[in-house]
Design a protein around this motif. Structure first.
Motif, PDB file in Angstrom:
ATOM      1  N   ASN A 240      48.338  52.786  65.496  1.00  0.00           N
ATOM      2  CA  ASN A 240      47.787  51.578  66.126  1.00  0.00           C
ATOM      3  C   ASN A 240      48.838  50.812  66.920  1.00  0.00           C
ATOM      4  N   SER A 296      35.944  55.788  58.380  1.00  0.00           N
ATOM      5  CA  SER A 296      34.851  54.868  58.077  1.00  0.00           C
ATOM      6  C   SER A 296      33.631  55.699  57.721  1.00  0.00           C
ATOM      7  N   ASP A 381      38.559  52.930  64.151  1.00  0.00           N
ATOM      8  CA  ASP A 381      38.445  53.143  62.709  1.00  0.00           C
ATOM      9  C   ASP A 381      39.528  54.067  62.169  1.00  0.00           C
ATOM     10  N   TRP A 384      43.050  52.012  62.391  1.00  0.00           N
ATOM     11  CA  TRP A 384      43.218  50.684  61.809  1.00  0.00           C
ATOM     12  C   TRP A 384      42.716  50.549  60.369  1.00  0.00           C
ATOM     13  N   SER A 385      41.993  51.505  59.836  1.00  0.00           N
ATOM     14  CA  SER A 385      41.322  51.325  58.542  1.00  0.00           C
ATOM     15  C   SER A 385      42.276  51.516  57.359  1.00  0.00           C
ATOM     16  N   GLY A 402      39.110  47.820  62.325  1.00  0.00           N
ATOM     17  CA  GLY A 402      38.884  48.911  61.393  1.00  0.00           C
ATOM     18  C   GLY A 402      38.053  48.467  60.206  1.00  0.00           C
TER      19      GLY A 402
END
Length: 669
Positions: A240, A296, A381, A384-385, A402
């Protein structure tokens, strides 16, 4: 007999005394042990809440970045040069051909006085070793070679799929590294312990190579060099932080411009494109998925493998809905990059442009349309998740992008694609790694001393032919070898608390209003629970406020909190008594954002901007945030600090005045 009895009596007396001493020794040992355990426990608590403070503030900053992305986008567009690279020493003009920048390095001569490594392409292992030795000695690679290296890297990356499928034979291991964040010493230590990348020693580097640390550029150069030498054995995933808007806030843009003052803008321009060509994921032996952030409940690997990844120059700029695009198409306007502030000032560009910050965007005639919302969300997703213990998948509000995904989400994805495990990075871990979701999700974090020296270990993973992970931990040490454990923890704690106090001071007026709601009788004191509730309602950091109260505020004998005491020992570095207090607090609060804006405006990287430009930009920024502009106060402030020089402001000195410090640490004016 009497003699024997006497002897027995004497022996008994001696035994009693020995037993008494033994009991005392045992009691003393027990007391020492209890004291030691208690001290270690307290130190461990201090270390944990210190790291929690760092991480909470880091996530809050990321959330701020996401919320202000549209404004920064507007600034980049408003101050972008639409016709040429803003560097006369490179080229007097720039071709309108989309790929003309790929030959810019040919116009840069390498002087005979240059003592650094001289690269020849195609690169060899000797070139990589020369780079390693040069960077260990603190040398810079000449801009000519940097640009040529980036052009070659771009060429190789363009041939890579979105998801690398890596097959590792049963004769060798593969090494997976997490976030490095500009910590060059960590990369050197990994290579020292594990060996250099080669055909027999393949590596996967899982994103976040840049920002925060001091040597992001050197890390990129080394990784790109090994990628060119071993394109089938060195694999680079995008993180990211491989995002030019993120780089504005977290230091990489400034690092490049400081190290390459003449050619830095062109380097950043090319890097923006290189970052967009980085693969999104790697799958090892069809069993281990490696992505930077996570997944996700809508992650679709087949969809991700087919999208045009280079359209996503920045994930901080969500695309407009399809309806808006269709409306724009009817009106005959190009697909706009979203900017809430710039609706009436959008700059249409038909050529590539370089922003005055050095952060740039590729803009091509008749170029492909931008990413769809689905494409953007899918990539957001996986970059950033974060995993969580609870089932389900919910938005990641702490980061502002995310999601949080649970073990059920992991299980479904692994089953759907017949995978064994997920390896990801993206999160600070005290030991350098962590296993979650029953061992199905592994977090690997390779930047040691991330928040403060001694704050954490780094780690990497060796995957054997059976894909069983072996973790290797390490920690680069400079000063901590000279400190005991207590000193190291106290150093981390002091740094964390200072960072938190700065944030508290920057929200002084809002916090004071929140405290007052609980102080109906205007006593200046409230309960601990009310104080904690007020702190969390304003700062939203999810911190253990009850534990922290002993470090932040004073309490009376009844356990009531003197809530204004959390501001008593703090003040800004420069005296500004004559200036409106609300303006001073606003400048403290948005200091980092203003620094980004000033860097964007500073076209020649002189450190100076005109006062008129500053006033105008401040008015736009304050309007965007919905705060008072304080025009007259801004003028008075610049004059009182005496940084207004010939109608120009030295913005680094100007912002230095708004550092929050302990009163005893305040610099003399």
């Amino acid at each position: 007999m009497e003699h024997i009895v006497t002897d027995m009596g004497c022996n008994a007396s001696i035994d009693d005394r020995a037993e008494s001493k033994s009991e005392k020794a045992i009691k003393a040992a027990v007391l020492i042990q209890k004291w030691y355990r208690s001290t270690r426990a307290r130190l461990e608590i201090s270390r944990r809440y210190s790291l929690t403070i760092f991480q909470s503030i880091e996530y809050a900053d990321e959330q701020d970045q996401a919320q202000l992305a549209s404004f920064f986008t507007f600034m980049l567009e408003r101050y972008a040069d639409p016709d040429a690279v803003a560097d006369a020493s490179i080229s007097p003009s720039v071709s309108h051909q989309a790929d003309s920048y790929l030959t810019e390095y040919e116009n840069i001569e390498v002087p005979d006085s240059y003592c650094g490594p001289r690269l020849s392409f195609p690169l060899t292992l000797a070139d990589a070793n020369a780079l390693l030795h040069a960077f260990k000695d603190g040398q810079l690679l000449h801009a000519h070679y940097v640009l040529q290296l980036l052009c070659e890297t771009r060429r190789v990356l363009k041939e890579k799929p979105n998801i690398n499928l890596v097959s590792v034979s049963y004769s060798k291991e593969i090494t997976v590294c997490g976030d490095l964040h500009g910590n060059l010493d960590d990369l050197f230590l990994i290579f020292y312990k594990n060996g250099l990348p080669s055909e027999k020693k393949p590596y996967v580097f899982n994103g976040d190579f840049v920002d925060r640390g001091r040597n992001s550029m050197e890390i990129l150069i080394i990784l790109f060099a090994f990628l060119l030498i071993y394109p089938n054995d060195v694999h680079l995933n995008r993180g990211n932080h491989e995002d030019y808007v993120i780089n504005l806030r977290y230091g990489f843009s400034s690092e490049v411009l400081n190290k390459y003052k003449v050619h830095g803008k062109v380097i950043l321009y090319l890097l923006q494109d290189v970052f967009s060509w980085l693969p999104l994921a790697t799958i090892i032996n069809k069993k281990v998925l490696i992505v930077h952030g996570g997944i996700s409940n809508t992650t679709d690997l087949d969809f991700l493998n087919l999208l045009e990844r280079n359209k996503l120059k920045s994930l901080m700029r969500p695309p407009k809905p399809e309806a808006d695009r269709e409306e724009q198409a009817k009106e005959g306007t190009p697909a706009a990059r979203p900017s809430t502030c710039a609706a009436n000032e959008h700059v249409t560009r038909k050529t590539r442009g370089v922003s005055s910050s050095g952060s740039t965007e590729l803009s091509r005639p008749n170029s492909q349309s931008g990413p769809t919302l689905k494409e953007w969300k899918q990539v957001l997703d996986i970059l950033w998740s974060d995993p969580r213990k609870q089932n389900g998948c919910v938005p990641n509000k702490r980061r502002g992008g995310g999601c949080y995904f649970g073990p059920d989400t992991t299980a479904r994805l692994l089953e759907r694609y017949n995978l064994k495990m997920l390896i990801r990075s993206h999160e600070f871990k005290r030991e350098g790694y962590e296993l979650t979701h029953g061992g199905k999700v592994i977090t690997i974090f390779s930047a040691s001393n991330y928040y403060e020296e001694g704050s954490n270990r780094g780690a990497y993973i060796r995957l054997n032919p059976d894909l069983i992970p072996h973790f290797v931990q390490y920690q680069v040490r400079e000063c901590t070898d000279k400190q005991n454990y207590w000193e190291r923890v106290k150093t981390i704690e002091r740094s964390a608390l200072q960072t938190l106090r700065e944030k508290i001071f920057a929200h002084r007026s809002t916090l004071t209003e929140a405290f007052a709601k609980y102080d109906c009788n205007n006593t200046g004191k409230i309960s601990v629970s009310d104080w904690a509730a007020a702190m969390e309602s304003v700062l939203c950091l999810e911190l253990p406020w009850r534990t922290l109260q002993f470090h932040l505020v004073k309490t009376d004998t009844d356990g009531k909190v003197d809530y204004m005491s959390c501001f008593h020992n703090m003040e800004i570095a420069q005296s500004t008594e004559e200036v409106q207090p609300a303006l001073v607090e606003t400048l403290c609060k948005y200091r980092k954002d203003l620094e980004i804006i000033f860097n964007i405006m500073d076209e020649d990287q002189s450190g100076l901007i005109s006062f008129d430009e500053f006033r105008k930009t401040w008015r736009i920024f304050s309007s965007h945030l919905g705060i008072d502009a304080y025009d007259a106060s801004i003028d008075k402030l610049a004059q009182s600090i005496d940084y207004n020089k010939d109608d120009y402001i030295d913005f680094s000195e100007f912002l230095e005045a708004f550092h929050v410090v302990h009163k005893r640490d305040k610099k003399p004016t």
